[in-house]
Design a protein around this motif. Sequence first.
Motif, PDB file in Angstrom:
ATOM      1  N   ASP A  47      -6.707  -9.755  -1.187  1.00  0.00           N
ATOM      2  CA  ASP A  47      -7.894  -9.329  -0.115  1.00  0.00           C
ATOM      3  C   ASP A  47      -8.075  -7.678  -0.013  1.00  0.00           C
ATOM      4  N   LEU A  48      -7.196  -7.152  -1.116  1.00  0.00           N
ATOM      5  CA  LEU A  48      -7.672  -5.687  -1.223  1.00  0.00           C
ATOM      6  C   LEU A  48      -8.741  -5.478  -1.775  1.00  0.00           C
ATOM      7  N   GLU A  49      -9.701  -4.873  -1.367  1.00  0.00           N
ATOM      8  CA  GLU A  49     -11.070  -4.204  -2.109  1.00  0.00           C
ATOM      9  C   GLU A  49     -11.007  -2.696  -2.429  1.00  0.00           C
ATOM     10  N   ASN A  50     -10.550  -1.932  -1.487  1.00  0.00           N
ATOM     11  CA  ASN A  50     -10.464  -0.545  -1.590  1.00  0.00           C
ATOM     12  C   ASN A  50      -9.710  -0.082  -2.866  1.00  0.00           C
ATOM     13  N   LYS A  55      -4.269   0.269  -5.514  1.00  0.00           N
ATOM     14  CA  LYS A  55      -3.406   1.451  -6.487  1.00  0.00           C
ATOM     15  C   LYS A  55      -1.854   1.373  -5.659  1.00  0.00           C
ATOM     16  N   THR A  56      -2.116   1.528  -4.135  1.00  0.00           N
ATOM     17  CA  THR A  56      -0.843   1.480  -3.366  1.00  0.00           C
ATOM     18  C   THR A  56       0.052   0.027  -3.538  1.00  0.00           C
ATOM     19  N   PHE A  57      -0.767  -0.951  -3.524  1.00  0.00           N
ATOM     20  CA  PHE A  57      -0.358  -2.347  -3.805  1.00  0.00           C
ATOM     21  C   PHE A  57       0.693  -2.037  -5.137  1.00  0.00           C
ATOM     22  N   GLN A  58      -0.210  -1.928  -6.003  1.00  0.00           N
ATOM     23  CA  GLN A  58       0.525  -2.041  -7.562  1.00  0.00           C
ATOM     24  C   GLN A  58       1.757  -1.063  -7.568  1.00  0.00           C
ATOM     25  N   SER A  59       1.578   0.194  -6.987  1.00  0.00           N
ATOM     26  CA  SER A  59       2.872   1.083  -7.101  1.00  0.00           C
ATOM     27  C   SER A  59       4.022   0.477  -6.494  1.00  0.00           C
ATOM     28  N   VAL A  60       3.589  -0.136  -5.076  1.00  0.00           N
ATOM     29  CA  VAL A  60       4.879  -0.626  -4.406  1.00  0.00           C
ATOM     30  C   VAL A  60       5.250  -2.026  -5.160  1.00  0.00           C
ATOM     31  N   SER A  61       4.295  -2.812  -5.685  1.00  0.00           N
ATOM     32  CA  SER A  61       4.888  -3.910  -6.242  1.00  0.00           C
ATOM     33  C   SER A  61       5.420  -3.931  -7.610  1.00  0.00           C
ATOM     34  N   GLU A  62       5.388  -2.642  -8.078  1.00  0.00           N
ATOM     35  CA  GLU A  62       6.123  -2.405  -9.324  1.00  0.00           C
ATOM     36  C   GLU A  62       7.422  -2.350  -9.067  1.00  0.00           C
ATOM     37  N   LYS A  63       7.701  -1.477  -8.104  1.00  0.00           N
ATOM     38  CA  LYS A  63       9.229  -0.967  -7.801  1.00  0.00           C
ATOM     39  C   LYS A  63       9.991  -2.103  -7.086  1.00  0.00           C
ATOM     40  N   LEU A  64       9.539  -3.433  -7.001  1.00  0.00           N
ATOM     41  CA  LEU A  64      10.435  -4.275  -6.472  1.00  0.00           C
ATOM     42  C   LEU A  64      10.454  -5.456  -7.469  1.00  0.00           C
ATOM     43  N   ILE A  92       3.211  -7.034   1.872  1.00  0.00           N
ATOM     44  CA  ILE A  92       2.639  -5.788   1.211  1.00  0.00           C
ATOM     45  C   ILE A  92       1.367  -5.553   1.446  1.00  0.00           C
ATOM     46  N   GLU A  93       0.548  -6.699   1.386  1.00  0.00           N
ATOM     47  CA  GLU A  93      -1.073  -6.390   1.617  1.00  0.00           C
ATOM     48  C   GLU A  93      -1.188  -6.081   3.233  1.00  0.00           C
ATOM     49  N   GLU A  94      -0.716  -6.788   3.989  1.00  0.00           N
ATOM     50  CA  GLU A  94      -0.930  -6.843   5.410  1.00  0.00           C
ATOM     51  C   GLU A  94      -0.360  -5.391   5.845  1.00  0.00           C
ATOM     52  N   ARG A  95       0.773  -4.970   5.466  1.00  0.00           N
ATOM     53  CA  ARG A  95       1.119  -3.638   5.793  1.00  0.00           C
ATOM     54  C   ARG A  95       0.098  -2.466   5.060  1.00  0.00           C
ATOM     55  N   ILE A  96      -0.440  -2.576   3.937  1.00  0.00           N
ATOM     56  CA  ILE A  96      -1.329  -1.730   3.471  1.00  0.00           C
ATOM     57  C   ILE A  96      -2.575  -1.713   4.137  1.00  0.00           C
TER      58      ILE A  96
END
Length: 181
Positions: A47-50, A55-64, A92-96
């Motif tokens: 659901d992220l459009e911004n 970018k934040t989602f990708q950086s977090v999910s690449e570290k997990l 992660i989406e909800e927290r972002i």
Amino acid sequence: MMNTIEIKNQKSKIKMTIQNFKFWILICHFDICILIFAFSCNPSYGDLENPEQVKTFQSVSEKLVCQCGCFMMLSVCNHPHCPSAIPLRQQIEERIQAGANSETILHELIETYGSKILSSPPTHGFNLTAWVMPGMGLIIGLIIVFFSLKSLKKKKSDQKSIPIDSDINKRIEKELEEWEE
């Protein structure tokens, strides 16, 4: 008038052309199916459009690491109904969307799941050994090889030739001459 051999050759050429055409049609259908599948897959950030949030989602999910046992990074876990990746991505989406930054989200997930959720171990405490030991092992191995080769070379140079008595030398020469004849 064509003879029978020429007719057979033309028929076989036509048959080969039809077979090639069927083959290429099959390949095209396969390619179309792959394209449809590729474009129908949703990105991992639902659901992220911004762009900044993505970018934040990708950086977090690449570290997990996905916790289902596949040992894939969360950003690339491709199990259709993964019991771990889907809820983690949603969390992660909800927290972002709530405005949390990547460090906050990572710390929350580490508190929940432990450091096993990280794709690479932290660089402090006991986990530092995971970063240091491969280099140390290489250095220790090179030192062992160096000293082993040095000791082998020393043993070779320490070997002295044993003086052969002139009587034995004459006897060997005589036997060699007899053997050559």
